[in-house]
Design an enzyme around this catalytic site. Structure first.
Site, short mmCIF file in Angstrom:
data_model
loop_
_atom_site.label_atom_id
_atom_site.label_comp_id
_atom_site.label_asym_id
_atom_site.label_seq_id
_atom_site.Cartn_x
_atom_site.Cartn_y
_atom_site.Cartn_z
CG PHE A 96 21.02 43.87 -29.93
CD1 PHE A 96 20.77 44.92 -28.94
CD2 PHE A 96 20.57 42.70 -29.71
CE1 PHE A 96 20.04 44.69 -27.79
CE2 PHE A 96 19.97 42.41 -28.43
CZ PHE A 96 19.50 43.45 -27.81
CG ASP A 167 22.79 38.90 -35.70
OD1 ASP A 167 21.72 38.82 -36.10
OD2 ASP A 167 23.11 39.46 -34.43
CG HIS A 170 19.39 44.62 -38.27
ND1 HIS A 170 20.49 45.66 -38.05
CD2 HIS A 170 19.25 44.36 -37.02
CE1 HIS A 170 20.64 45.78 -36.72
NE2 HIS A 170 19.74 45.21 -36.23
CD GLN A 193 12.52 43.71 -30.77
OE1 GLN A 193 13.03 43.74 -32.05
NE2 GLN A 193 12.17 44.74 -30.39
CE LYS A 196 15.60 43.38 -34.42
NZ LYS A 196 16.23 42.10 -33.53
NE ARG A 225 12.54 15.44 -25.54
CZ ARG A 225 12.01 16.39 -25.02
NH1 ARG A 225 12.06 17.59 -25.45
NH2 ARG A 225 11.74 16.23 -23.65
CE1 TYR A 232 10.25 13.52 -20.53
CE2 TYR A 232 8.86 11.62 -20.30
CZ TYR A 232 9.21 12.87 -20.25
OH TYR A 232 8.09 13.25 -19.66
NE ARG A 242 9.62 22.30 -26.98
CZ ARG A 242 9.91 21.99 -25.71
NH1 ARG A 242 11.20 20.95 -25.86
NH2 ARG A 242 9.20 22.10 -24.84
C1 PLP Z 1 17.50 41.89 -32.44
C2 PLP Z 1 18.64 41.49 -32.59
C3 PLP Z 1 19.14 40.68 -32.06
C4 PLP Z 1 18.44 39.70 -31.02
O1 PLP Z 1 17.27 39.46 -31.21
P1 PLP Z 1 16.20 39.33 -30.00
O2 PLP Z 1 15.00 38.68 -30.79
O3 PLP Z 1 15.83 40.45 -29.77
O4 PLP Z 1 17.00 38.45 -29.04
C5 PLP Z 1 20.30 39.89 -32.57
N1 PLP Z 1 21.06 40.69 -33.42
C6 PLP Z 1 20.77 41.74 -33.88
C7 PLP Z 1 21.83 42.68 -34.83
C8 PLP Z 1 19.59 42.32 -33.51
O5 PLP Z 1 19.08 43.62 -34.15
#
Ligand code: PLP
Length: 408
Positions: A96, A167, A170, A193, A196, A225, A232, A242
């Site tokens: 992605f 990353d 998945h 998301q 997922k 922070r 602050y 967050r």
């Molecule tokens: C879904 C996804 C992201 C990003 O996630 P979001 O929560 O949609 O920003 C990053 N890398 C891969 C491989 C993804 O499938």
């Protein structure tokens, strides 16, 4: 020879697959609890903090930092590594866009490299060959939940003194040699998301065992922070990434189902591997023997068009959808995106890096191209099904295999 559903035949699928997302009284009560407590913000509530702890524990990681989404998780991880303009980050070409756009957000160049022909995960040899004096990190993507070769990538990263990030958007619950991925590199990022395998609509998290990385990531995600310091006081550049208490509460509930659902998808995936290997022209995404669990964000297989009467991936997907099997398109190779083709990505770079000719973008990425043109992705909810559901997937694919010539 039965008629294809796309031509009016009876679909191979006779009953509906499980729906996604899934929820029950756990989510409902958790949301009501947040509502009535009045603590809707992570700094006042305890849900998001409890979720970070629980998700990190489940993945055998020391730290977890919940963030707004999976894209932001990568941005924060790169900030924690102090990735800056002039730097390069090695990224697989089949993923992605977020994996690469996060590097651009830091002002760094994503150095795209091809994936392996069998797993469609980053090719460690090509990753190593792409390392130069500007390289600061490699991002491994566990495509579809299938773990990348973490042994090779770890050893390359440590030999060259650069960071390995994962990353794992998945790969919730996926394992490499019995250990959860996303907790193996310096940092690992996840997305929550809607598509997922755990979701609060949006959301993300960063895992790490490294105390210094954790402090920098936590600071970057909370306006610079530092924990325990005055509200602050701001020590670093940071922003507000967050996660809200609503999402933390929903994710705590979602996490209670993750292990059982992952086990089910993994078992169904291995059963499909055995069945589909027997269909001429189909090769399931290859899981390394050191990969002990696949969380299956999708079930991915390669098809050889020559053994399917020359049909396109889109024709294959349409036929499969008509049979009642949900699919999602594979990722277009990143180097082919307008972002890179048009040169727009250079607006994020500066100095000599912005003026340089990045010839690699015009190079050959045959396996990313294969991933885009010749892989079929069956949506994860289908893998939550039962034995009959799996048999119907196989029946649909056999039917398409036998009748492919009618699709051209
Ligand atoms: C879904 C996804 C992201 C990003 O996630 P979001 O929560 O949609 O920003 C990053 N890398 C891969 C491989 C993804 O499938």
């Amino acid at each position: 020879m039965s008629r294809l559903a796309i031509h009016g035949g009876a679909p191979a699928k006779s009953k509906a697959f499980p729906a996604w997302p899934q929820h029950d009284a756990l989510e409902r009560e958790a949301l009501l609890e947040v509502l009535e407590s009045g603590n809707w913000w992570r700094s006042e509530g305890d849900k998001t903090a409890a979720f970070e702890r629980a998700f990190a524990d489940y993945h055998q990681a020391k730290h977890g930092i919940a963030v707004t989404n999976g894209t932001h998780a990568i941005e924060v991880a790169l900030a924690a590594l102090d990735i800056r303009p002039g730097d390069e980050v090695i990224v697989p070409n089949a993923t992605f866009v977020a994996t690469a756009s996060a590097a651009l957000f830091a002002g760094a160049l994503p150095r795209l490299v091809d994936v392996r022909a069998d797993s469609f995960c980053i090719d460690p040899e090509l990753a190593e060959a792409a390392i130069n004096e500007r390289s600061k990190a490699i991002i491994a993507v566990h495509l579809g939940g299938c773990p990348a070769d973490m042994d090779a990538l770890q050893s390359i990263a440590s030999q060259h003194g650069i960071a390995l990030l994962e990353d794992a958007a998945h790969a919730h619950g996926s394992e490499w040699r019995g250990r959860k991925v996303g907790a193996l590199g310096r940092g690992g990022t996840f997305s929550f998301q809607a598509s997922k395998t755990m979701t609060a609509g949006e959301g993300g998290i960063i895992l790490s065992d490294d105390d210094d990385f954790e402090v920098m990531a936590r600071s970057a995600h909370d306006c610079g922070r530092l924990p325990g310091e005055w509200f602050y006081s701001h020590y670093h550049y940071g922003s507000n990434y967050r996660l809200s208490e609503w999402q933390g509460a929903v994710l705590l509930a979602q996490l209670t189902r993750l292990d059982e659902q992952t086990a089910r998808r993994h078992a169904n995936g291995r059963w499909l591997d055995r069945q589909l290997s027997q269909v001429a022209g189909i090769s399931p995404q290859r899981m390394d023997s050191r990969a002990t669990r696949n969380g299956h964000y999708a079930y991915i297989f390669h098809f050889n068009p020559r053994q399917f009467a020359g049909i396109t991936r889109q024709q294959f997907e349409a036929a499969l959808e008509a049979e009642g099997i949900p699919t999602q398109p594979p990722y277009p190779p990143l180097n082919k995106l307008d972002l890179f083709q048009s040169g727009a990505y250079k607006n994020r770079l500066s100095g000599a890096q912005a003026r340089a000719d990045h010839a690699f973008l015009r190079g050959h990425f045959p396996n990313s191209q294969r991933e885009f043109e010749q892989t079929i992705w069956i949506t994860q909810r289908a893998l939550l099904g039962d034995e009959q559901d799996m048999q119907e997937i196989v029946a649909a694919l056999r039917k398409i295999s036998e009748n492919a010539s009618q699709l051209t």
